[in-house]
Design a protein around this motif. Structure first.
Motif, PDB file in Angstrom:
ATOM      1  N   LEU A   1     -10.711 100.790  51.275  1.00 23.77           N
ATOM      2  CA  LEU A   1      -9.593 100.075  51.857  1.00 23.77           C
ATOM      3  C   LEU A   1      -8.290 100.648  51.340  1.00 23.77           C
ATOM      4  O   LEU A   1      -8.189 101.045  50.202  1.00 23.77           O
ATOM      5  N   PRO A   2      -7.261 100.646  52.176  1.00 33.43           N
ATOM      6  CA  PRO A   2      -5.953 101.072  51.676  1.00 33.43           C
ATOM      7  C   PRO A   2      -5.442 100.066  50.654  1.00 33.43           C
ATOM      8  O   PRO A   2      -5.919  98.941  50.601  1.00 33.43           O
ATOM      9  N   PRO A   3      -4.471 100.476  49.846  1.00 35.57           N
ATOM     10  CA  PRO A   3      -3.933  99.529  48.866  1.00 35.57           C
ATOM     11  C   PRO A   3      -3.426  98.261  49.542  1.00 35.57           C
ATOM     12  O   PRO A   3      -2.830  98.322  50.608  1.00 35.57           O
ATOM     13  N   VAL A   4      -3.653  97.133  48.899  1.00 36.61           N
ATOM     14  CA  VAL A   4      -3.195  95.849  49.428  1.00 36.61           C
ATOM     15  C   VAL A   4      -1.686  95.878  49.602  1.00 36.61           C
ATOM     16  O   VAL A   4      -1.148  95.354  50.565  1.00 36.61           O
ATOM     17  N   GLU A   5      -1.000  96.539  48.671  1.00 37.08           N
ATOM     18  CA  GLU A   5       0.462  96.607  48.738  1.00 37.08           C
ATOM     19  C   GLU A   5       0.937  97.270  50.026  1.00 37.08           C
ATOM     20  O   GLU A   5       2.058  97.077  50.446  1.00 37.08           O
TER      21      GLU A   5
ATOM     22  N   ARG B   1      -4.525 101.120  37.574  1.00 36.80           N
ATOM     23  CA  ARG B   1      -3.603 100.776  36.489  1.00 36.80           C
ATOM     24  C   ARG B   1      -4.333 100.032  35.373  1.00 36.80           C
ATOM     25  O   ARG B   1      -4.096 100.275  34.190  1.00 36.80           O
ATOM     26  N   GLU B   2      -5.206  99.097  35.748  1.00 39.17           N
ATOM     27  CA  GLU B   2      -5.973  98.347  34.744  1.00 39.17           C
ATOM     28  C   GLU B   2      -6.881  99.275  33.947  1.00 39.17           C
ATOM     29  O   GLU B   2      -6.988  99.146  32.725  1.00 39.17           O
ATOM     30  N   ILE B   3      -7.533 100.210  34.614  1.00 40.50           N
ATOM     31  CA  ILE B   3      -8.421 101.162  33.937  1.00 40.50           C
ATOM     32  C   ILE B   3      -7.606 102.037  32.990  1.00 40.50           C
ATOM     33  O   ILE B   3      -7.994 102.257  31.838  1.00 40.50           O
ATOM     34  N   ASP B   4      -6.457 102.540  33.476  1.00 40.06           N
ATOM     35  CA  ASP B   4      -5.600 103.374  32.623  1.00 40.06           C
ATOM     36  C   ASP B   4      -5.134 102.606  31.399  1.00 40.06           C
ATOM     37  O   ASP B   4      -5.139 103.131  30.276  1.00 40.06           O
ATOM     38  N   GLN B   5      -4.734 101.356  31.596  1.00 34.03           N
ATOM     39  CA  GLN B   5      -4.273 100.534  30.478  1.00 34.03           C
ATOM     40  C   GLN B   5      -5.395 100.334  29.469  1.00 34.03           C
ATOM     41  O   GLN B   5      -5.184 100.434  28.273  1.00 34.03           O
ATOM     42  N   ARG B   6      -6.576 100.068  29.958  1.00 34.21           N
ATOM     43  CA  ARG B   6      -7.709  99.847  29.044  1.00 34.21           C
ATOM     44  C   ARG B   6      -8.049 101.121  28.283  1.00 34.21           C
ATOM     45  O   ARG B   6      -8.351 101.081  27.091  1.00 34.21           O
ATOM     46  N   LEU B   7      -7.985 102.280  28.957  1.00 31.88           N
ATOM     47  CA  LEU B   7      -8.241 103.552  28.276  1.00 31.88           C
ATOM     48  C   LEU B   7      -7.219 103.795  27.172  1.00 31.88           C
ATOM     49  O   LEU B   7      -7.569 104.270  26.082  1.00 31.88           O
TER      50      LEU B   7
ATOM     51  N   GLN C   1      -4.992  86.108  45.850  1.00 36.07           N
ATOM     52  CA  GLN C   1      -5.478  86.806  44.660  1.00 36.07           C
ATOM     53  C   GLN C   1      -6.780  87.564  44.940  1.00 36.07           C
ATOM     54  O   GLN C   1      -7.074  88.556  44.278  1.00 36.07           O
ATOM     55  N   VAL C   2      -7.569  87.100  45.904  1.00 33.14           N
ATOM     56  CA  VAL C   2      -8.875  87.711  46.182  1.00 33.14           C
ATOM     57  C   VAL C   2      -8.759  89.195  46.518  1.00 33.14           C
ATOM     58  O   VAL C   2      -9.421  90.024  45.895  1.00 33.14           O
ATOM     59  N   PRO C   3      -7.914  89.602  47.477  1.00 34.01           N
ATOM     60  CA  PRO C   3      -7.852  91.033  47.809  1.00 34.01           C
ATOM     61  C   PRO C   3      -7.308  91.901  46.689  1.00 34.01           C
ATOM     62  O   PRO C   3      -7.614  93.083  46.629  1.00 34.01           O
ATOM     63  N   ARG C   4      -6.537  91.321  45.799  1.00 33.19           N
ATOM     64  CA  ARG C   4      -5.945  92.117  44.719  1.00 33.19           C
ATOM     65  C   ARG C   4      -7.008  92.742  43.824  1.00 33.19           C
ATOM     66  O   ARG C   4      -6.782  93.802  43.257  1.00 33.19           O
ATOM     67  N   GLN C   5      -8.168  92.104  43.731  1.00 35.83           N
ATOM     68  CA  GLN C   5      -9.220  92.689  42.904  1.00 35.83           C
ATOM     69  C   GLN C   5      -9.831  93.930  43.546  1.00 35.83           C
ATOM     70  O   GLN C   5     -10.550  94.678  42.892  1.00 35.83           O
ATOM     71  N   PHE C   6      -9.509  94.188  44.821  1.00 29.59           N
ATOM     72  CA  PHE C   6     -10.012  95.362  45.525  1.00 29.59           C
ATOM     73  C   PHE C   6      -8.919  96.401  45.770  1.00 29.59           C
ATOM     74  O   PHE C   6      -9.149  97.411  46.406  1.00 29.59           O
ATOM     75  N   ASP C   7      -7.728  96.154  45.271  1.00 28.57           N
ATOM     76  CA  ASP C   7      -6.608  97.064  45.456  1.00 28.57           C
ATOM     77  C   ASP C   7      -6.782  98.256  44.519  1.00 28.57           C
ATOM     78  O   ASP C   7      -6.765  98.096  43.295  1.00 28.57           O
TER      79      ASP C   7
ATOM     80  N   GLN D   1     -21.541  92.103  51.943  1.00 31.61           N
ATOM     81  CA  GLN D   1     -20.151  92.538  51.766  1.00 31.61           C
ATOM     82  C   GLN D   1     -19.405  92.326  53.078  1.00 31.61           C
ATOM     83  O   GLN D   1     -20.017  92.258  54.127  1.00 31.61           O
ATOM     84  N   ASP D   2     -18.072  92.218  52.985  1.00 31.35           N
ATOM     85  CA  ASP D   2     -17.289  92.019  54.198  1.00 31.35           C
ATOM     86  C   ASP D   2     -15.863  92.519  53.965  1.00 31.35           C
ATOM     87  O   ASP D   2     -14.997  91.783  53.518  1.00 31.35           O
ATOM     88  N   HIS D   3     -15.641  93.799  54.271  1.00 31.50           N
ATOM     89  CA  HIS D   3     -14.308  94.373  54.063  1.00 31.50           C
ATOM     90  C   HIS D   3     -13.296  93.799  55.048  1.00 31.50           C
ATOM     91  O   HIS D   3     -12.103  93.779  54.765  1.00 31.50           O
ATOM     92  N   HIS D   4     -13.768  93.298  56.201  1.00 31.34           N
ATOM     93  CA  HIS D   4     -12.844  92.673  57.146  1.00 31.34           C
ATOM     94  C   HIS D   4     -12.234  91.401  56.549  1.00 31.34           C
ATOM     95  O   HIS D   4     -11.061  91.100  56.782  1.00 31.34           O
ATOM     96  N   LEU D   5     -13.022  90.654  55.800  1.00 29.32           N
ATOM     97  CA  LEU D   5     -12.493  89.454  55.130  1.00 29.32           C
ATOM     98  C   LEU D   5     -11.390  89.837  54.148  1.00 29.32           C
ATOM     99  O   LEU D   5     -10.336  89.209  54.122  1.00 29.32           O
ATOM    100  N   ILE D   6     -11.620  90.870  53.358  1.00 30.82           N
ATOM    101  CA  ILE D   6     -10.628  91.294  52.371  1.00 30.82           C
ATOM    102  C   ILE D   6      -9.329  91.683  53.075  1.00 30.82           C
ATOM    103  O   ILE D   6      -8.240  91.290  52.663  1.00 30.82           O
ATOM    104  N   ARG D   7      -9.450  92.421  54.164  1.00 27.82           N
ATOM    105  CA  ARG D   7      -8.256  92.801  54.933  1.00 27.82           C
ATOM    106  C   ARG D   7      -7.549  91.570  55.498  1.00 27.82           C
ATOM    107  O   ARG D   7      -6.327  91.473  55.452  1.00 27.82           O
ATOM    108  N   ALA D   8      -8.316  90.645  56.051  1.00 25.17           N
ATOM    109  CA  ALA D   8      -7.717  89.446  56.651  1.00 25.17           C
ATOM    110  C   ALA D   8      -7.031  88.591  55.579  1.00 25.17           C
ATOM    111  O   ALA D   8      -5.937  88.074  55.808  1.00 25.17           O
TER     112      ALA D   8
END
Length: 187
Positions: free
Chosen positions: A1-5, A170-176, A158-164, A93-100
């Motif tokens: 999916l493209p970024p939520v932003e 950014r979260e992975i980089d911060q944790r590293l 907040q739900v789609p943000r976990q797939f952005d 899974q349902d990527h259409h839900l995340i987009r909607a």
């Protein structure tokens, strides 16, 4: 999916909640037809934005067909929809839900498969259905007639943000960086 932003900002107060985005792939058409035709008998007006095979979908139902091959059109439909409807039981899974959801749609989805995991628990009652025509009609009418409260809408946003991907990277980089700093301090 493209970024939520990257999704266009949606003013949910101006969206037509009766514009319903639905993925027909594997959908039980008998249940869907019976439910939507009953809603029309009850003088409920709605417009369907459908992706997937329309064979078996009753011709009386107002629809705009979105091509399976046109990802941009699917994103646009998801952003236009005020309601996202799924009747796919045990869907993994349902990527259409995340987009909607990222476009501000209110979900009406089964209480099985991935949906109870994606929809925040406080919203299970107004969003999840048991697959019966009666409950499905109730959930759709509620979605069309009642505006959700701001905290409910925010919980769904907040739900789609976990797939952005940008946020996740950014979260992975911060944790590293944290792990690297901890290792440097330990040596």
């Amino acid at each position: 999916l493209p970024p939520v932003e990257a999704h266009p900002a949606q003013d949910t107060t101006r969206k037509d909640s009766r514009t319903v985005f639905i993925n027909l792939h594997g959908a039980p058409m008998e249940l869907l037809n019976q439910t939507l035709l009953k809603l029309r008998e009850l003088n409920e007006e709605f417009q369907l934005l459908v992706v997937g095979p329309t064979a078996g979908l009753d011709e009386q139902l107002p629809r705009r067909i979105i091509s399976d091959q046109d990802d941009a059109a699917q994103q646009t439909a998801a952003a236009e929809a005020g309601t996202y409807l799924s009747v796919l039981r045990d869907c993994p899974q349902d990527h259409h839900l995340i987009r909607a959801l990222s476009g501000g749609a209110w979900p009406v989805v089964p209480a099985s498969g991935v949906y109870p995991e994606l929809i925040p628990k406080p919203l299970h009652r107004p969003c999840l259905h048991d697959g019966s025509m009666k409950v499905l009609i109730e959930r759709l009418q509620d979605a069309w007639q009642f505006r959700p409260e701001a905290p409910q809408e925010e919980a769904l946003r907040q739900v789609p943000r976990q797939f952005d991907p940008l946020s996740r990277c950014r979260e992975i980089d911060q944790r590293l960086e944290e792990v690297a700093l901890e290792n440097m301090l330990m040596t």
